[in-house]
Design an enzyme around this catalytic site. Structure first.
Site, PDB file in Angstrom:
ATOM      1  N   ARG A 249       3.605  -5.225  83.463  1.00 40.35           N
ATOM      2  CA  ARG A 249       3.099  -4.024  82.793  1.00 40.35           C
ATOM      3  C   ARG A 249       3.297  -4.112  81.286  1.00 40.35           C
ATOM      4  O   ARG A 249       2.476  -3.626  80.507  1.00 40.35           O
ATOM      5  CB  ARG A 249       3.793  -2.770  83.347  1.00 40.35           C
ATOM      6  CG  ARG A 249       3.504  -1.502  82.557  1.00 40.35           C
ATOM      7  CD  ARG A 249       3.988  -0.262  83.304  1.00 40.35           C
ATOM      8  NE  ARG A 249       5.342  -0.389  83.789  1.00 40.35           N
ATOM      9  CZ  ARG A 249       6.446  -0.197  83.046  1.00 40.35           C
ATOM     10  NH1 ARG A 249       6.347   0.123  81.765  1.00 40.35           N
ATOM     11  NH2 ARG A 249       7.645  -0.311  83.591  1.00 40.35           N
TER      12      ARG A 249
ATOM     13  N   TYR B   7     -20.615  10.934  74.957  1.00 41.43           N
ATOM     14  CA  TYR B   7     -20.620  10.673  76.394  1.00 41.43           C
ATOM     15  C   TYR B   7     -19.945  11.861  77.080  1.00 41.43           C
ATOM     16  O   TYR B   7     -18.886  12.342  76.648  1.00 41.43           O
ATOM     17  CB  TYR B   7     -19.880   9.372  76.668  1.00 41.43           C
ATOM     18  CG  TYR B   7     -19.490   9.165  78.111  1.00 41.43           C
ATOM     19  CD1 TYR B   7     -20.438   9.195  79.126  1.00 41.43           C
ATOM     20  CD2 TYR B   7     -18.164   8.937  78.465  1.00 41.43           C
ATOM     21  CE1 TYR B   7     -20.079   9.003  80.449  1.00 41.43           C
ATOM     22  CE2 TYR B   7     -17.792   8.739  79.779  1.00 41.43           C
ATOM     23  CZ  TYR B   7     -18.761   8.782  80.766  1.00 41.43           C
ATOM     24  OH  TYR B   7     -18.398   8.604  82.081  1.00 41.43           O
TER      25      TYR B   7
ATOM     26  N   ASP C 230     -16.172   4.970  68.829  1.00 42.63           N
ATOM     27  CA  ASP C 230     -16.526   4.343  70.093  1.00 42.63           C
ATOM     28  C   ASP C 230     -17.694   3.399  69.809  1.00 42.63           C
ATOM     29  O   ASP C 230     -18.808   3.828  69.532  1.00 42.63           O
ATOM     30  CB  ASP C 230     -16.924   5.417  71.114  1.00 42.63           C
ATOM     31  CG  ASP C 230     -17.178   4.842  72.494  1.00 42.63           C
ATOM     32  OD1 ASP C 230     -17.537   3.655  72.592  1.00 42.63           O
ATOM     33  OD2 ASP C 230     -17.052   5.585  73.487  1.00 42.63           O
TER      34      ASP C 230
ATOM     35  N   LYS D 152     -18.880  -2.413  79.704  1.00 37.33           N
ATOM     36  CA  LYS D 152     -20.276  -2.525  79.284  1.00 37.33           C
ATOM     37  C   LYS D 152     -20.556  -3.897  78.662  1.00 37.33           C
ATOM     38  O   LYS D 152     -20.432  -4.906  79.330  1.00 37.33           O
ATOM     39  CB  LYS D 152     -20.606  -1.377  78.328  1.00 37.33           C
ATOM     40  CG  LYS D 152     -20.122   0.002  78.793  1.00 37.33           C
ATOM     41  CD  LYS D 152     -20.643   0.424  80.147  1.00 37.33           C
ATOM     42  CE  LYS D 152     -20.416   1.891  80.469  1.00 37.33           C
ATOM     43  NZ  LYS D 152     -19.016   2.311  80.625  1.00 37.33           N
TER      44      LYS D 152
END
Length: 413
Positions: free
Chosen positions: A66, A119, A192, A217
């Site tokens: 982690r 978005y 973004d 994406k």
């Protein structure tokens, strides 16, 4: 083996940055980073004075999965290189990356100024998580208007959040101008950059403090991995993001998804060039079709922000949207006729995807909210893939013939 210099070309860094050195530090000279699945790492010796901050992944030191992972570190180093930043953190999704930014910067009573055209998932996060649960004042503005952003920023504003181009209407913000006025008031600017990728836009070079991506994406580009990333030059912010959001909150990208994204990003420049070439051809085709009311694509000279796109970006990207004549039923009939282009949410993969925002990605917004930001019932968003453009054009033509036939019948009644 030395890391590639930052001065090497983007296409070269997309293939090699962050990976070559890793392959030769305790490895076997692998041409690609292996998937390191270990959840924990053996120590050569116990040093009671060593804390988490003393473990240096870039020096080949690892303690627990982690905290850091060699495959994830290779990806983070590559993304930092491609965005021109010093620090990158990979997260389990794009949404997790954006949430990490907010949770690292904002405190109760702070103000967040954000583009009104975001978005839908990001907008929901800002209103339902930060505003309702964490007492952050969220102000949405038309960020295409620099003066509107200027008027919204006050002494409590800690973060200005932008998408450019926006989803799904391809509206742009002037990053450089907004960053300058935000910094005058000690506010940070986040962008973004998912729609363009670092290949077509470099927000950090334009003055942004941090860049976020849904690596799902274009960065990955193959519709087989979900992930997110934040890149910044701000060492203090990077430390906060890593400590509170990766190490403490634990929303990190898995080793396997890191491997897939590393593989995908190698072809980012090639894919982006083909995405843009196909998108421009289809935008011009749609712009001339009588069954199409409007086309939203910054590469068209008719786009109201074409000049800004040309100045701010090095290309126009692979996403466009268009509004059909008729009703939502006509739009659904159009989508039903398509065979090469897949009806699906998401974007940025090698395959072409199309969706109806009013009924899919932006359905969580009520009709009044959709109307306020210009999302009509017949607006279609098309993520143009890398297929043969003639096949894509023919597929759209079949669907548009259905709309034209419906319009012809309606006009004759």
């Amino acid at each position: 083996m030395h890391e590639p210099e930052r001065s090497t070309a983007f296409d070269t860094r997309a293939v090699t940055a962050g990976e070559k050195a890793l392959a030769h530090e305790g490895g076997y000279g692998d041409a690609v980073s292996p998937i390191h699945l270990a959840s924990t790492y053996g120590l050569e010796a116990l040093d009671p004075s060593m804390g988490l901050d003393d473990v240096d992944p870039d020096a080949g030191q690892y303690l627990y999965g982690r905290l850091s992972n060699p495959t994830r570190r290779a990806l983070e180093n590559r993304l930092a290189s491609l965005e021109g930043g010093e620090h990158a953190m990979a997260f389990a999704s794009g949404t997790a990356a954006i949430a990490a930014v907010g949770l690292s910067i904002l405190e109760p009573g702070d103000r967040l100024v954000a583009f009104e055209d975001l978005y839908a998932g990001t907008k929901r996060m800002f209103t339902e998580l930060f505003a309702r649960r964490f007492d952050v004042e969220v102000t949405f503005v038309d960020a295409t208007d620099v003066d509107a952003v200027d008027a919204a920023i006050d002494e409590r504003t800690k973060l200005v959040w932008l998408e450019t181009p926006t989803n799904p209407l391809l509206r742009l913000c002037d990053i450089e101008a907004i960053a300058e006025l935000a910094h005058d008031r000690d506010a940070l600017v986040g962008v973004d950059n998912t729609f363009l990728s670092p290949y077509f836009q470099q927000p950090l070079d334009l003055g942004a403090d941090l860049v976020a991506h849904s690596t799902t994406k274009y960065i990955n580009g193959h519709s087989d991995s979900i992930g997110g990333a934040v890149i910044t030059d701000d060492a203090a912010l990077a430390e906060e993001l890593e400590l509170t959001q990766q190490i403490t909150a634990g929303g990190v990208l898995s080793p396997f998804d890191s491997y897939l994204t590393l593989r995908g990003v190698k072809t980012l420049p090639l894919r982006m060039r083909q995405h843009e070439s196909n998108a421009m051809a289809l935008a011009e085709f749609l712009d001339d079709h009588p069954a199409v009311r409007a086309v939203h694509y910054p590469g068209l000279e008719s786009h109201p922000q074409h000049d800004l796109a040309t100045r701010q970006q090095s290309g126009y990207g692979g996403v466009l949207s268009f509004e059909l004549a008729g009703t939502q039923d006509d739009a659904i009939a159009f989508l039903d006729e398509l065979s090469e282009i897949t009806l699906a949410v998401s974007l940025g993969g090698v395959e072409s995807l199309i969706e109806l925002p009013a009924a899919m990605t932006h359905e969580p917004l009520d009709p009044a909210q959709r109307d306020a930001i210009g999302i009509t019932d017949t607006l279609c968003r098309l993520s143009v893939g890398v297929e043969d453009v003639d096949d894509l054009r023919a597929d759209l033509e079949r669907g548009l013939e259905r709309v034209s036939a419906v319009e012809s019948v309606a006009g004759g009644e």
